[in-house]
Design an enzyme around this catalytic site. Structure first.
Site, PDB file in Angstrom:
ATOM      1  N   HIS A   1     -14.529 -16.822  16.625  1.00  0.00           N
ATOM      2  CA  HIS A   1     -12.797 -17.214  15.685  1.00  0.00           C
ATOM      3  C   HIS A   1     -13.133 -16.182  14.679  1.00  0.00           C
ATOM      4  CE1 HIS A   1      -9.488 -19.762  14.335  1.00  0.00           C
ATOM      5  NE2 HIS A   1      -9.362 -19.741  15.711  1.00  0.00           N
ATOM      6  N   PHE A   2     -12.299 -14.886  14.254  1.00  0.00           N
ATOM      7  CA  PHE A   2     -12.650 -14.238  15.205  1.00  0.00           C
ATOM      8  C   PHE A   2     -13.516 -12.656  15.011  1.00  0.00           C
ATOM      9  CE2 PHE A   2      -8.151 -16.481  14.596  1.00  0.00           C
ATOM     10  CZ  PHE A   2      -7.732 -16.746  15.618  1.00  0.00           C
TER      11      PHE A   2
END
EC number: 4.2.1.59
Length: 152
Positions: A54-55
């Site tokens: 994420h991410f």
């Protein structure tokens, strides 16, 4: 107050909250006044599992976990305010209102969480909560808990 000054450390928090790794999201309690306010700290490190996806190229602290960290801080305020825990009571996170995310939080940031006890009506307890990084508001929300009496 800075992150080096605290009134409850992680060992104390583990005795207050039922949450454990990887879902315990509060590292320290910096200040507290029963039924009024609480200030907590969450250190964000790239080693936390959610940052891996994420991410991938731009790790960002998930907003839903920001709300969870804020809720855990509110739970500490409740539990420390009432003193002794009652095994015949459960507190449920039942609502959020007026939530706004203003800036992203990344690995290396320290999130200072400020919980303000607003009111208790019947079995509902309402808090105004702010998440602050580098003296800037990154998230604000009103969070509601419901106290349920249970019997064995």
């Amino acid at each position: 107050m800075n992150s080096d000054e605290y009134i409850f450390n992680i060992k104390d928090i583990l005795n207050i909250l039922p949450h454990r790794y990887p879902f315990l999201l509060i590292d320290r309690i910096l200040d507290f006044k029963a039924f009024q306010y609480l200030k907590a700290l969450k250190n964000c490190t790239v080693n936390e599992p959610f940052f891996q996806g994420h991410f991938i190229k731009e790790p960002v602290f998930p907003g839903v976990l920001m709300i969870e960290a804020m809720s855990q801080a509110a739970a500490v305020l409740i539990f420390k305010s009432i003193g002794k825990l009652n095994i015949n009571q459960l507190y449920y996170f039942v609502g959020i209102e007026n939530t706004r995310f203003k800036k992203i939080v990344v690995p290396g940031d320290q999130i200072f969480i400020e919980v303000i006890y607003l009111k208790s009506k019947k079995n509902f307890i309402k808090f105004k909560i702010f998440a602050i990084v580098n003296k800037k508001n990154v998230c604000k929300s009103t969070i509601i808990f419901y106290k349920k009496n249970i019997f064995n």
